[in-house]
Write a protein that holds these residues in place. Structure first.
Motif, short mmCIF file in Angstrom:
data_model
loop_
_atom_site.label_atom_id
_atom_site.label_comp_id
_atom_site.label_asym_id
_atom_site.label_seq_id
_atom_site.Cartn_x
_atom_site.Cartn_y
_atom_site.Cartn_z
N GLU A 79 -10.96 13.40 -0.09
CA GLU A 79 -11.18 12.32 -0.70
C GLU A 79 -11.46 11.45 0.36
O GLU A 79 -10.81 11.29 1.52
N GLU A 80 -12.34 10.44 -0.05
CA GLU A 80 -12.79 9.32 1.15
C GLU A 80 -11.55 8.23 1.11
O GLU A 80 -10.53 8.44 0.37
N LYS A 81 -11.33 7.93 2.62
CA LYS A 81 -10.23 7.20 2.75
C LYS A 81 -10.04 5.71 2.42
O LYS A 81 -10.18 4.82 2.98
N VAL A 82 -10.00 5.61 0.90
CA VAL A 82 -10.03 4.44 0.25
C VAL A 82 -8.78 4.41 -0.92
O VAL A 82 -8.84 5.57 -1.46
N ILE A 91 -7.48 -5.39 2.17
CA ILE A 91 -7.12 -4.97 3.45
C ILE A 91 -8.02 -3.96 3.91
O ILE A 91 -8.25 -2.85 3.17
N PHE A 92 -8.38 -4.05 5.16
CA PHE A 92 -9.42 -2.99 5.67
C PHE A 92 -9.02 -2.29 6.95
O PHE A 92 -7.90 -3.09 7.72
N VAL A 93 -9.33 -1.23 7.38
CA VAL A 93 -9.19 -0.56 8.54
C VAL A 93 -10.23 -0.31 9.46
O VAL A 93 -11.34 0.07 8.73
N THR A 94 -10.38 -0.77 10.51
CA THR A 94 -11.48 -0.32 11.43
C THR A 94 -11.80 1.00 11.71
O THR A 94 -11.13 1.86 11.61
N GLU A 95 -12.84 1.38 12.30
CA GLU A 95 -13.61 2.64 12.41
C GLU A 95 -12.35 3.22 13.67
O GLU A 95 -11.93 4.54 13.46
N SER A 98 -1.63 1.93 5.61
CA SER A 98 -3.02 1.91 6.17
C SER A 98 -2.98 2.38 7.82
O SER A 98 -3.82 3.19 8.21
N ALA A 99 -2.05 1.90 8.55
CA ALA A 99 -1.79 2.42 9.98
C ALA A 99 -1.73 3.91 9.98
O ALA A 99 -2.00 4.59 10.78
N GLN A 100 -0.78 4.51 9.01
CA GLN A 100 -0.49 5.76 8.93
C GLN A 100 -1.57 6.74 8.41
O GLN A 100 -1.73 7.89 8.92
N THR A 101 -2.35 6.45 7.63
CA THR A 101 -3.35 7.11 7.02
C THR A 101 -4.62 7.03 7.20
O THR A 101 -5.71 7.79 7.17
N GLY A 102 -5.01 5.66 7.92
CA GLY A 102 -6.41 5.28 8.07
C GLY A 102 -6.97 5.01 6.95
O GLY A 102 -8.33 4.47 7.03
N MET A 103 -6.63 4.73 5.81
CA MET A 103 -7.13 4.39 4.61
C MET A 103 -7.50 2.72 4.60
O MET A 103 -6.64 2.02 5.13
N LYS A 104 -8.53 2.52 3.98
CA LYS A 104 -9.03 1.16 3.68
C LYS A 104 -8.29 0.94 2.34
O LYS A 104 -8.30 1.62 1.37
N ILE A 105 -7.46 -0.27 2.20
CA ILE A 105 -6.88 -0.67 0.82
C ILE A 105 -7.75 -1.81 0.35
O ILE A 105 -7.76 -2.83 0.85
N ASN A 106 -8.18 -1.73 -1.04
CA ASN A 106 -8.98 -2.58 -1.49
C ASN A 106 -7.71 -3.09 -2.56
O ASN A 106 -7.19 -2.34 -3.50
N TYR A 107 -7.57 -4.45 -2.29
CA TYR A 107 -6.46 -5.03 -3.45
C TYR A 107 -6.77 -6.04 -4.26
O TYR A 107 -7.43 -7.25 -4.14
N SER A 108 -7.09 -5.47 -5.67
CA SER A 108 -7.49 -6.47 -6.63
C SER A 108 -6.52 -7.03 -7.47
O SER A 108 -5.64 -6.34 -7.47
N THR A 109 -6.57 -8.18 -7.87
CA THR A 109 -5.43 -8.93 -8.76
C THR A 109 -5.88 -9.21 -10.28
O THR A 109 -7.36 -9.30 -10.48
N PHE A 110 -5.13 -9.29 -11.15
CA PHE A 110 -5.23 -9.87 -12.42
C PHE A 110 -4.13 -10.84 -12.83
O PHE A 110 -3.14 -10.97 -12.12
N GLU A 111 -4.41 -11.70 -13.68
CA GLU A 111 -3.75 -12.70 -14.20
C GLU A 111 -2.51 -12.09 -15.47
O GLU A 111 -1.57 -12.88 -15.56
N SER A 112 -3.19 -11.58 -16.09
CA SER A 112 -2.24 -11.01 -17.33
C SER A 112 -2.47 -9.31 -17.50
O SER A 112 -3.51 -8.75 -16.94
N ASN A 113 -1.53 -8.79 -18.20
CA ASN A 113 -1.69 -7.50 -18.38
C ASN A 113 -2.89 -7.26 -19.27
O ASN A 113 -3.38 -6.04 -19.38
N GLU A 114 -3.23 -7.95 -20.32
CA GLU A 114 -4.28 -7.89 -21.14
C GLU A 114 -5.62 -7.76 -20.41
O GLU A 114 -6.25 -7.01 -20.69
N GLU A 115 -5.70 -8.75 -18.97
CA GLU A 115 -6.94 -8.63 -18.46
C GLU A 115 -6.96 -7.16 -17.73
O GLU A 115 -8.11 -6.44 -17.62
N MET A 116 -5.90 -6.77 -17.42
CA MET A 116 -5.80 -5.36 -16.63
C MET A 116 -6.33 -4.43 -17.54
O MET A 116 -7.32 -3.32 -17.13
N LEU A 117 -6.00 -4.30 -18.71
CA LEU A 117 -6.21 -3.21 -19.54
C LEU A 117 -7.91 -3.36 -19.85
O LEU A 117 -8.49 -2.23 -19.98
#
Length: 372
Positions: free
Chosen positions: A58-61, A40-44, A80-99
């Protein structure tokens, strides 16, 4: 624990596009993928509207890492609307992959994963201690979900959601009150029981009927559990990990044992179904948030944790993800009170944990059971 994924990306993207066309300076865009939104991204122009509460230095990320759709889209948009932060949402399929990915680098600011894998990450010094001064809403966490094996001193994690497998039955098809796991063996339920296709959970409930724990490793006790479990087979209509609620909704089965989110799905379709907190004791798991030791934006992560721990907002999250709330301040706002488990029922709940070499015994028992 995460079994269910909510798919709202297309509808949300359409609404956001409409907002942008209307000149809304706080419009947010979604970068989509085959499995749902990945960023999810926020415009300038949005950044100029960020409130004074924005963490400094910190960078707004904010880089999030969890399962698909576990943080609801509208919650991310609001932050994002309240803070102006860009949110990068990454996903995993399993806890083991996450680790493995957390071990390999410092890309993520906040991770949401399951209890047992967090314990492993903690032992490997992969977790950053929380700065609770930056998380005043930490006080809202229900103590019943704190001080668990994966974070005994509550230094590193914020409990997000709990999954408690429960019994659900149709009182129109049953002429007695179901009180526990032992009732699943009642001959009246011949060919009318649906349970999750999960070795540890179903063998675990069998152990509970024998007065044993979910993490038994004694081969003699497990042999006894296997013998009893085999006698359940005549009652089994289906083993279904993903959609056992369908059989309860259709009336094809009279009783089932399934995850919390699946129980809620069935109740939404048929409110007359009854939920049972088994007298033999509950088993449960907790998904919790942690900040990786190498997080590039830890202060942003702390701000987000405080944001989602606010009571009404936390309730809104729970109402969307269909898991048990870990937030005491959320209780009064929940639209579905079935998502509130009595504290006294939680106190004796038991986690499923690693059983080492006995894992193979569990797998063998389950394989033989499924062969009928």
């Amino acid at each position: 624990m995460k079994q269910w994924k909510r798919l709202f990306a297309l509808a949300t993207a359409g609404l956001l596009l409409l907002a942008g066309c209307n000149g809304d300076k706080s419009a947010i865009g979604i970068i989509g993928g085959a499995d749902g939104p990945t960023a999810i991204f926020v415009t300038e122009s949005d950044k100029s509207a960020a409130p004074e509460a924005q963490p400094s230095g910190e960078e707004k990320v904010l880089n999030l890492f969890t399962w698909v759709d576990y943080f609801p889209d509208d919650i991310l948009e609001e932050f994002s609307a309240q803070t102006g932060m860009k949110i990068n949402y990454s996903t995993f399929e399993s806890n083991e992959e996450m680790l493995m990915k957390v071990q390999s680098g410092g890309e993520y600011d906040l991770v949401l994963a399951s209890d047992y894998i967090i314990e492993i990450a903690r032992q490997q010094d992969q977790l950053l201690p929380l700065d609770k001064e930056k998380i005043p809403n930490f006080k809202n966490i229900n103590p019943a979900f704190q001080s668990k094996f994966f974070d005994p001193e509550n230094q590193y994690t914020v409990p997000y959601a709990a999954g408690i497998p429960l019994i659900i039955y149709n009182p129109q098809m049953v002429d007695f009150e179901v009180t526990g796991y032992e009732d699943l063996w009642n001959p009246v339920f011949k060919d009318s029981v649906v349970v999750m296709d999960d070795a540890r959970n179903v063998i675990g409930l069998t152990l509970k009927t024998l007065g044993k724990g979910l993490n038994e490793t004694d081969p003699a006790v497990l042999a006894q559990a296997q013998e009893k479990l085999q006698t359940l087979w005549p009652n089994i209509r289906a083993l279904d990990y993903n959609t056992p609620y369908n059989l309860m909704i259709s009336g094809e089965t009279a009783i089932g044992y399934m995850f919390t989110s699946q129980v809620i799905t069935a109740l939404n379709e048929n409110p007359e179904l009854k939920v049972v907190f088994p007298k033999e004791g509950l088993g449960f798991g907790i998904d919790a948030c942690f900040v990786p030791a190498k997080a590039p934006h830890p202060e942003n992560a702390m701000a987000f944790l405080d944001f989602i721990l606010e009571g009404e907002r936390s309730a809104h999250i729970t109402d969307q993800i269909y898991y048990i709330s870990c937030n005491s301040a959320a209780t009064e706002y929940l639209s579905n009170q079935a998502l509130v488990i009595p504290d006294e029922a939680i106190k004796g709940a038991e986690f499923i944990q690693d059983v080492g070499e006995a894992t193979q015994l569990y797998n063998d028992i389950w394989t033989q059971f499924k062969q009928g």
